[in-house]
Motif scaffolding. Structure first.
Motif, PDB file in Angstrom:
ATOM      1  N   UNK A 280       0.826  -1.207   0.000  1.00 46.80           N
ATOM      2  CA  UNK A 280       0.000   0.000   0.000  1.00 46.80           C
ATOM      3  C   UNK A 280       0.859   1.256   0.000  1.00 46.80           C
ATOM      4  N   UNK A 281       0.257   2.312  -0.537  1.00 49.56           N
ATOM      5  CA  UNK A 281       0.903   3.625  -0.559  1.00 49.56           C
ATOM      6  C   UNK A 281      -0.208   4.662  -0.388  1.00 49.56           C
ATOM      7  N   UNK A 282       0.123   5.779   0.250  1.00 42.93           N
ATOM      8  CA  UNK A 282      -0.837   6.892   0.317  1.00 42.93           C
ATOM      9  C   UNK A 282      -0.055   8.183   0.355  1.00 42.93           C
ATOM     10  N   UNK A 283      -0.609   9.216  -0.211  1.00 42.24           N
ATOM     11  CA  UNK A 283       0.038  10.534  -0.277  1.00 42.24           C
ATOM     12  C   UNK A 283       1.483  10.391  -0.778  1.00 42.24           C
ATOM     13  N   UNK A 284       1.671   9.445  -1.702  1.00 43.40           N
ATOM     14  CA  UNK A 284       2.982   9.253  -2.325  1.00 43.40           C
ATOM     15  C   UNK A 284       3.984   8.493  -1.476  1.00 43.40           C
ATOM     16  N   UNK A 285       3.601   8.041  -0.280  1.00 43.41           N
ATOM     17  CA  UNK A 285       4.543   7.306   0.584  1.00 43.41           C
ATOM     18  C   UNK A 285       4.119   5.847   0.693  1.00 43.41           C
ATOM     19  N   UNK A 286       5.119   4.965   0.578  1.00 41.04           N
ATOM     20  CA  UNK A 286       4.835   3.525   0.643  1.00 41.04           C
ATOM     21  C   UNK A 286       4.689   3.083   2.107  1.00 41.04           C
ATOM     22  N   UNK A 287       3.783   2.139   2.321  1.00 45.90           N
ATOM     23  CA  UNK A 287       3.594   1.559   3.673  1.00 45.90           C
ATOM     24  C   UNK A 287       3.974   0.086   3.575  1.00 45.90           C
ATOM     25  N   UNK A 288       5.275  -0.194   3.657  1.00 47.49           N
ATOM     26  CA  UNK A 288       5.734  -1.535   3.258  1.00 47.49           C
ATOM     27  C   UNK A 288       5.280  -2.665   4.171  1.00 47.49           C
ATOM     28  N   UNK A 289       4.770  -2.384   5.376  1.00 48.00           N
ATOM     29  CA  UNK A 289       4.299  -3.526   6.185  1.00 48.00           C
ATOM     30  C   UNK A 289       2.858  -3.882   5.858  1.00 48.00           C
ATOM     31  N   UNK A 290       2.238  -3.063   5.024  1.00 48.50           N
ATOM     32  CA  UNK A 290       0.843  -3.321   4.668  1.00 48.50           C
ATOM     33  C   UNK A 290       0.829  -3.832   3.229  1.00 48.50           C
ATOM     34  N   UNK A 291       0.791  -5.142   3.067  1.00 47.67           N
ATOM     35  CA  UNK A 291       0.895  -5.671   1.714  1.00 47.67           C
ATOM     36  C   UNK A 291       0.419  -7.103   1.588  1.00 47.67           C
ATOM     37  N   UNK A 292       0.444  -7.565   0.350  1.00 47.22           N
ATOM     38  CA  UNK A 292       0.107  -8.959   0.020  1.00 47.22           C
ATOM     39  C   UNK A 292       1.407  -9.657  -0.372  1.00 47.22           C
ATOM     40  N   UNK A 293       1.736 -10.715   0.360  1.00 44.82           N
ATOM     41  CA  UNK A 293       3.040 -11.384   0.222  1.00 44.82           C
ATOM     42  C   UNK A 293       2.857 -12.803  -0.289  1.00 44.82           C
ATOM     43  N   UNK A 294       3.641 -13.212  -1.305  1.00 51.97           N
ATOM     44  CA  UNK A 294       3.525 -14.595  -1.774  1.00 51.97           C
ATOM     45  C   UNK A 294       4.091 -15.562  -0.727  1.00 51.97           C
ATOM     46  N   UNK A 295       3.312 -16.552  -0.419  1.00 54.55           N
ATOM     47  CA  UNK A 295       3.722 -17.548   0.582  1.00 54.55           C
ATOM     48  C   UNK A 295       5.008 -18.266   0.137  1.00 54.55           C
ATOM     49  N   UNK A 296       5.179 -18.397  -1.190  1.00 57.71           N
ATOM     50  CA  UNK A 296       6.345 -19.131  -1.707  1.00 57.71           C
ATOM     51  C   UNK A 296       7.671 -18.414  -1.410  1.00 57.71           C
ATOM     52  N   UNK A 297       7.620 -17.119  -0.980  1.00 52.33           N
ATOM     53  CA  UNK A 297       8.868 -16.396  -0.700  1.00 52.33           C
ATOM     54  C   UNK A 297       9.350 -16.591   0.741  1.00 52.33           C
ATOM     55  N   UNK A 298       8.701 -17.472   1.499  1.00 50.35           N
ATOM     56  CA  UNK A 298       9.055 -17.619   2.915  1.00 50.35           C
ATOM     57  C   UNK A 298      10.529 -17.994   3.112  1.00 50.35           C
ATOM     58  N   UNK A 299      11.013 -18.975   2.362  1.00 52.76           N
ATOM     59  CA  UNK A 299      12.410 -19.401   2.559  1.00 52.76           C
ATOM     60  C   UNK A 299      13.380 -18.284   2.161  1.00 52.76           C
ATOM     61  N   UNK A 300      13.042 -17.589   1.076  1.00 55.31           N
ATOM     62  CA  UNK A 300      13.873 -16.468   0.623  1.00 55.31           C
ATOM     63  C   UNK A 300      13.911 -15.371   1.704  1.00 55.31           C
ATOM     64  N   UNK A 301      12.749 -15.086   2.288  1.00 56.42           N
ATOM     65  CA  UNK A 301      12.692 -14.056   3.335  1.00 56.42           C
ATOM     66  C   UNK A 301      13.476 -14.503   4.570  1.00 56.42           C
ATOM     67  N   UNK A 302      13.366 -15.770   4.912  1.00 49.76           N
ATOM     68  CA  UNK A 302      14.108 -16.252   6.088  1.00 49.76           C
ATOM     69  C   UNK A 302      15.616 -16.110   5.857  1.00 49.76           C
ATOM     70  N   UNK A 303      16.071 -16.449   4.643  1.00 50.00           N
ATOM     71  CA  UNK A 303      17.502 -16.302   4.324  1.00 50.00           C
ATOM     72  C   UNK A 303      17.893 -14.820   4.412  1.00 50.00           C
ATOM     73  N   UNK A 304      17.026 -13.931   3.907  1.00 45.67           N
ATOM     74  CA  UNK A 304      17.298 -12.484   3.946  1.00 45.67           C
ATOM     75  C   UNK A 304      17.417 -12.010   5.403  1.00 45.67           C
ATOM     76  N   UNK A 305      16.557 -12.557   6.268  1.00 49.79           N
ATOM     77  CA  UNK A 305      16.587 -12.153   7.689  1.00 49.79           C
ATOM     78  C   UNK A 305      17.863 -12.613   8.393  1.00 49.79           C
ATOM     79  N   UNK A 306      18.559 -13.563   7.808  1.00 53.48           N
ATOM     80  CA  UNK A 306      19.837 -13.994   8.379  1.00 53.48           C
ATOM     81  C   UNK A 306      21.012 -13.229   7.769  1.00 53.48           C
TER      82      UNK A 306
END
Ligand code: GTP
Length: 203
Positions: A123-149
């Motif tokens: 989501x975005x409003x007034x030109x600013x992105x709200x990156x915690x408010x979104x739709x995330x593909x479940x298939x990216x879980x392993x990729x996200x976990x690796x990124x968090x490490x």
């Protein structure tokens, strides 16, 4: 419809009190967010270190990784939760506990942006992105976990830059006193006082 997870796993340092226990217009913040999501999701859960003490229970998801790793840790917990649901949703919706005025058409508009190669829709409003408010593909879980490490682990925007992401602009809400950002964040006591006033002017 997709499942949704309300992220409440932060430290609430600016509020000085766990946001999961903060009350707005006589109801927990969580209830406001849940109310605005009702009808937009197939099921609802809350990501927080402890299950909030509420009259009606919410499905509770703790983080799957140790420590306060930022909102992405909650988004990972949301993906892992969705991956185990019987209907095997392709995506999971996340939103923050401190945004009690989120759009009533959040999920359909985010999902409408998932076309072609677009993996994530935020989501975005007034030109600013709200990156915690979104739709995330479940298939990216392993990729996200690796990124968090990795050393860049905490930055949601860095993770988004690695994937095709659509930013969906939402209009301001019309109130009797003028426009209101639907992603207004309640981070401090002063924000809470403002939110109390906004509750009175929402049609
Ligand atoms: N699971 C999880 N969620 C987090 C974490 N940090 C922030 N969040 C969530 O991310 C969203 C945005 O959080 P912020 O307002 O930036 O941080 P906060 O911890 O809530 O508040 P501050 O301590 O005042 O910055 C909120 O929904 C938080 O619950 C974390 O370490 N783990």
């Amino acid at each position: 419809m997709f499942p949704a997870v309300i992220l409440a796993g932060g430290q609430s340092r600016r509020m000085g009190q766990d946001k999961a226990t903060v009350t707005l217009a006589g109801a927990p913040l969580l209830r406001h967010v849940a109310h605005r999501l009702s009808g937009q999701t197939s099921r609802l859960a809350i990501n927080a270190p402890a299950s909030p003490q509420l009259d009606a229970p919410f499905h509770h998801l703790p983080d799957t990784l140790e420590g306060f790793l930022g909102p992405l840790a909650g988004i990972l917990a949301a993906m892992r939760f969705a991956a185990h649901l019987p209907d095997q949703p392709s995506h999971v919706l996340t939103t923050a506990i401190d945004t009690p005025f989120i759009p009533l058409d959040l999920a359909p508009r985010l999902s409408g942006a998932l076309t072609g190669d677009t993996a994530i829709s935020v989501a975005s409003s007034l030109g600013a992105m709200h990156p915690v408010c979104g739709l995330w593909p479940v298939r990216l879980a392993d990729d996200l976990e690796a990124f968090l490490h990795s050393p860049e682990k905490a930055r949601v925007k860095t993770f988004l830059s690695r994937h095709n992401t659509a930013a969906v602009e939402f209009p301001t809400l019309m109130t009797t006193a003028g426009p209101l950002d639907p992603f207004f964040n309640v981070n401090t006591r002063e924000d809470l006082e403002l939110a109390e006033r906004y509750m009175e002017i929402l049609p």
